[in-house]
Enzyme design. Structure first.
Site, PDB file in Angstrom:
ATOM      1  N   ASP A 153       5.619   1.866   2.254  1.00 21.81           N
ATOM      2  CA  ASP A 153       4.501   0.952   2.430  1.00 21.81           C
ATOM      3  C   ASP A 153       3.733   1.364   3.686  1.00 21.81           C
ATOM      4  OD1 ASP A 153       2.731  -1.138   2.725  1.00 21.81           O
ATOM      5  OD2 ASP A 153       4.212  -2.713   2.319  1.00 21.81           O
ATOM      6  N   HIS A 154       2.520   1.852   3.483  1.00 20.94           N
ATOM      7  CA  HIS A 154       1.736   2.388   4.599  1.00 20.94           C
ATOM      8  C   HIS A 154       1.313   1.297   5.584  1.00 20.94           C
ATOM      9  CE1 HIS A 154      -0.331   5.482   6.669  1.00 20.94           C
ATOM     10  NE2 HIS A 154      -0.624   6.237   5.612  1.00 20.94           N
ATOM     11  N   ARG A 155       1.436   0.023   5.212  1.00 19.32           N
ATOM     12  CA  ARG A 155       1.124  -1.043   6.157  1.00 19.32           C
ATOM     13  C   ARG A 155       2.137  -1.094   7.295  1.00 19.32           C
ATOM     14  NH1 ARG A 155       1.530  -6.391   3.026  1.00 19.32           N
ATOM     15  NH2 ARG A 155       3.484  -5.342   2.438  1.00 19.32           N
ATOM     16  N   THR A 187       4.469   1.599   8.289  1.00 24.88           N
ATOM     17  CA  THR A 187       4.632   2.818   9.071  1.00 24.88           C
ATOM     18  C   THR A 187       3.650   3.864   8.571  1.00 24.88           C
ATOM     19  OG1 THR A 187       6.278   4.348   9.986  1.00 24.88           O
ATOM     20  CG2 THR A 187       6.399   3.878   7.619  1.00 24.88           C
ATOM     21  N   VAL A 204       0.884  -1.176   0.000  1.00 33.11           N
ATOM     22  CA  VAL A 204       0.000   0.000   0.000  1.00 33.11           C
ATOM     23  C   VAL A 204       0.917   1.219   0.000  1.00 33.11           C
ATOM     24  CG1 VAL A 204      -1.847   1.215   1.179  1.00 33.11           C
ATOM     25  CG2 VAL A 204      -1.731  -1.292   1.312  1.00 33.11           C
TER      26      VAL A 204
END
Length: 392
Positions: free
Chosen positions: A361-363, A365, A185
């Site tokens: 990757d927003h998953r 951090t 993401v």
């Protein structure tokens, strides 16, 4: 009895390879461990050795073909077996004609090429082969098909087209980028950095460093700045175990860097950056980039990155939204350094400005941590002396 030499397991989870170049031809004598074929896999070109000594009886796959691990490449016979095969064709009245045993095919081609020719309804007779011993390769056949059906293949309903096979590095890039897009993401943040002091430092020291045989660019400073910032923001120096739903935070700093080659982007990896000086990194960058362009870099040198940097600024770009080098969870993109009006102590002056873009990757951090990492990286680049007075 002929020994069937198969494509061996090349490690790193590789399941297939493209035959790039045969280093032997049918009838050649090969020694055990002698390199016999170049294959391209996962961005690297690898020479595959023969597992035994003998004569090459038959090459089974042509250059340009995709071969799965475990599939046959060629057959090998020992010297004694070659003599035995010759004796078997001799009777008390002399040599038996080959045609009495089995009709000899007039052209050389692999079974796959022959099957494709039958499917397309084209004869192999008259096609000039460019493979081993003049054998007809898949590319030779496709070229012939293109001439036969030139009018139909050279245009679609809107106009002229050119069909290019997606092979080699381009094929690997496509697969990796698609996986990164599907599995992560992604969010991208951007920053402008005043690198005037860094510009002047590099200019001052370039002559002395060049005398050591090293070309000093801005890139090793960027690598070092990233390494320092990652030590303070470790969630960006990580990967994700999808099955175990676990974040794996790395305690080492291996920085991948994108190299533009005639075949596409290749990403060598600088290992243990925290243990190396700016000059050491500059020398290693220079060496690995050159070997990547020549396609002599090893497969191992393309593995194990914890973070990636891409410098598209050398082509004139500014900001971008770089795609992750999966399984890394972050990548920094660097644009072109340019003269810009900048406010310093209330006065507008001309400064050297570097645009940088961080995709993460927003998953793993959130935006706050990623933005602080970006700001910290910028701080090291704005004041490069910090790279030398702070701990590794």
């Amino acid at each position: 009895m002929a020994y069937e030499f198969i494509l061996p397991d090349l490690g790193e989870g590789i399941t297939e390879a493209e035959i790039r170049k045969w280093l032997v031809k049918e009838g050649d004598m090969v020694e055990e461990h002698q390199s016999v074929v170049e294959v391209e896999t996962d961005k690297a070109v690898v020479e595959v050795p023969s597992p035994r000594k003998g004569h090459v009886r038959k090459i089974l796959r042509g250059e340009g073909e995709i071969v799965n691990v475990g599939e046959p490449l060629m057959s090998i016979v020992e010297e004694g077996e070659v003599r035995e095969e010759r004796r078997e064709s001799v009777s008390v009245v002399g040599v038996l004609p080959e045609a009495e045993e089995e009709p000899k095919e007039s052209v050389l081609a692999t079974p796959a090429v022959r099957a494709l020719a039958r499917e397309k309804g084209i004869s192999l007779e008259g096609i000039r082969g460019t493979g081993p011993r003049g054998s007809i390769t898949r590319e030779d056949l496709l070229a012939a098909l293109g001439k036969v059906a030139e009018a139909a293949e050279a245009a679609d309903e809107f106009g002229p087209v050119e069909r290019l096979p997606m092979r080699g590095v381009r094929r690997t890039i496509a697969r990796n980028l698609l996986k990164a897009h599907q599995m992560t993401v992604c969010v991208t943040g951007m920053e402008e950095v005043d690198v005037t002091e860094l510009w002047e430092m590099r200019k001052r020291e370039d002559k002395e460093v060049t005398a050591r045989g090293v070309h000093l660019t801005y890139f090793p400073f960027i690598v070092k700045a990233v390494q320092h910032a990652l030590m303070e923001h470790p969630m960006l120096n990580a990967s994700v175990d999808e099955e175990g739903e676990t974040i794996i935070r790395k305690k080492y700093y291996n920085i991948g860097f994108a190299v533009d080659t005639p075949d596409g982007l290749i990403v060598p990896v600088l290992r243990n950056v925290e243990r190396k000086s700016i000059i050491e990194l500059a020398a290693e960058l220079q060496d690995m980039a050159e070997r990547a362009r020549q396609r002599t870099i090893t497969l191992q040198e393309l593995k194990g990155s914890t973070f990636t940097i891409t410098n598209y600024g050398q082509f004139g770009g500014g900001f971008s939204t770089p795609i992750l080098n999966y399984p890394d969870v972050a990548i920094l993109g660097c644009g072109r350094i340019a003269d810009r009006p900048w406010v310093v102590d209330g006065t507008i002056v001309i400064r050297k400005i570097l645009p940088i873009s961080l995709t993460f990757d927003h998953r793993v951090t959130d935006g706050g941590d990623a933005t602080r990492f970006l700001s910290k990286t910028a701080r090291y680049l704005e004041d490069p002396a910090l790279l030398f007075i702070e701990s590794k």
